[in-house]
Write a protein that holds these residues in place. Structure first.
Motif, short mmCIF file in Angstrom:
data_model
loop_
_atom_site.label_atom_id
_atom_site.label_comp_id
_atom_site.label_asym_id
_atom_site.label_seq_id
_atom_site.Cartn_x
_atom_site.Cartn_y
_atom_site.Cartn_z
N CYS A 86 -11.16 9.10 9.30
CA CYS A 86 -10.20 9.48 8.24
C CYS A 86 -9.72 8.25 7.47
O CYS A 86 -9.64 8.29 6.24
N SER A 87 -9.42 7.18 8.18
CA SER A 87 -8.94 5.95 7.51
C SER A 87 -10.00 5.41 6.56
O SER A 87 -9.70 5.04 5.41
N LYS A 90 -10.49 7.84 3.51
CA LYS A 90 -9.39 7.73 2.53
C LYS A 90 -9.61 6.54 1.61
O LYS A 90 -9.43 6.64 0.41
N LYS A 91 -9.98 5.40 2.20
CA LYS A 91 -10.20 4.20 1.40
C LYS A 91 -11.40 4.37 0.47
O LYS A 91 -11.37 3.97 -0.68
N THR A 93 -12.96 7.24 -0.64
CA THR A 93 -12.97 8.34 -1.61
C THR A 93 -11.73 8.39 -2.49
O THR A 93 -11.78 8.95 -3.58
N GLU A 94 -10.62 7.87 -1.99
CA GLU A 94 -9.31 8.00 -2.65
C GLU A 94 -8.97 9.47 -2.90
O GLU A 94 -8.34 9.84 -3.88
N GLN A 95 -9.42 10.32 -1.97
CA GLN A 95 -9.15 11.75 -2.03
C GLN A 95 -8.30 12.14 -0.82
O GLN A 95 -8.03 11.34 0.06
N LYS A 96 -7.91 13.42 -0.78
CA LYS A 96 -7.12 13.93 0.33
C LYS A 96 -8.01 14.05 1.57
O LYS A 96 -9.03 14.75 1.55
N ILE A 97 -7.61 13.37 2.63
CA ILE A 97 -8.35 13.41 3.89
C ILE A 97 -7.36 13.81 4.99
O ILE A 97 -6.28 13.24 5.09
N GLN A 99 -6.67 14.59 9.10
CA GLN A 99 -7.16 14.42 10.47
C GLN A 99 -6.75 15.65 11.27
O GLN A 99 -5.56 15.93 11.44
#
Length: 193
Positions: A86-87, A90-91, A93-97, A99
């Motif tokens: 997840c970390s 996030k970096k 895609t810069e999208q909502k991720i 966990q």
């Protein structure tokens, strides 16, 4: 109980292969891309009007694939059970991720839910829960690829076409599409509403 401890399994792969397709246990970049292409073949030509949830998103590689093919959805959400994935996603895609463990949790509703390979290390029972939750969360379809066959493995989860059809019946799937013979031992499936 999983056949293997997922977190240790993937952490070891990342340690050995880094942030590559092999780091999420794909055989190669080419194999990963072929599987992504097969999923995209079952999605609409344009995703600009649709939301897409990537179940078991790993590093967010499917989102990068969509960007490279100009097929970015209106909204993308990635889900993975592992904090490390997840970390990184996030970096990248810069999208909502999110966990969470999809086998135990309802997931956000999206037009399309996809899964590329994340069920390959689940038990049969966990796979059924995962498929149920993903299909219920899809407005239009759940599209996924998995290892296909009758093989018994201590590590990997193989689904037969018969088992896939049984799952579809249990969910009252309106239409099933199968794509085979692109990679040995792999199948891409669309459960359409």
């Amino acid at each position: 109980m999983p056949r293997i401890e997922s977190e240790a399994f993937y952490k070891n792969a990342i340690k050995k292969h880094g942030l590559t397709p092999q780091g999420v246990c794909w055989l190669s970049f080419a194999h990963q891309q072929i599987r992504f292409e097969m999923i995209c073949n079952l999605l609409p030509e344009s995703l600009a009007e649709f939301s897409l949830l990537d179940a078991g998103c790993g590093f967010g590689d499917f989102y990068s694939y969509l960007q490279n093919t100009n097929k970015v959805p209106k909204e993308y959400i990635g889900i993975d059970s592992l904090d490390t994935m997840c970390s990184i996603a996030k970096k990248r895609t810069e999208q909502k991720i999110i966990q969470t463990d999809i086998t135990h949790t309802e997931i956000p509703v999206s037009d399309y839910v996809i899964c590329s390979g994340a069920m390959n290390v689940l038990t049969p029972f966990e796979t059924q829960l995962f498929v149920n939750n993903c299909y219920r969360a899809s407005k239009k379809a759940f599209i996924f690829n998995v290892l296909c066959g009758e093989d018994e493995s201590q590590t990997y989860n193989y689904l037969s076409k018969q088992k896939i059809t049984q799952m579809a019946r249990s969910l009252n799937v309106n239409r099933i599409e199968l794509r085979e013979e692109y990679l040995q031992g792999d199948i891409t499936v669309g459960f359409f509403r």
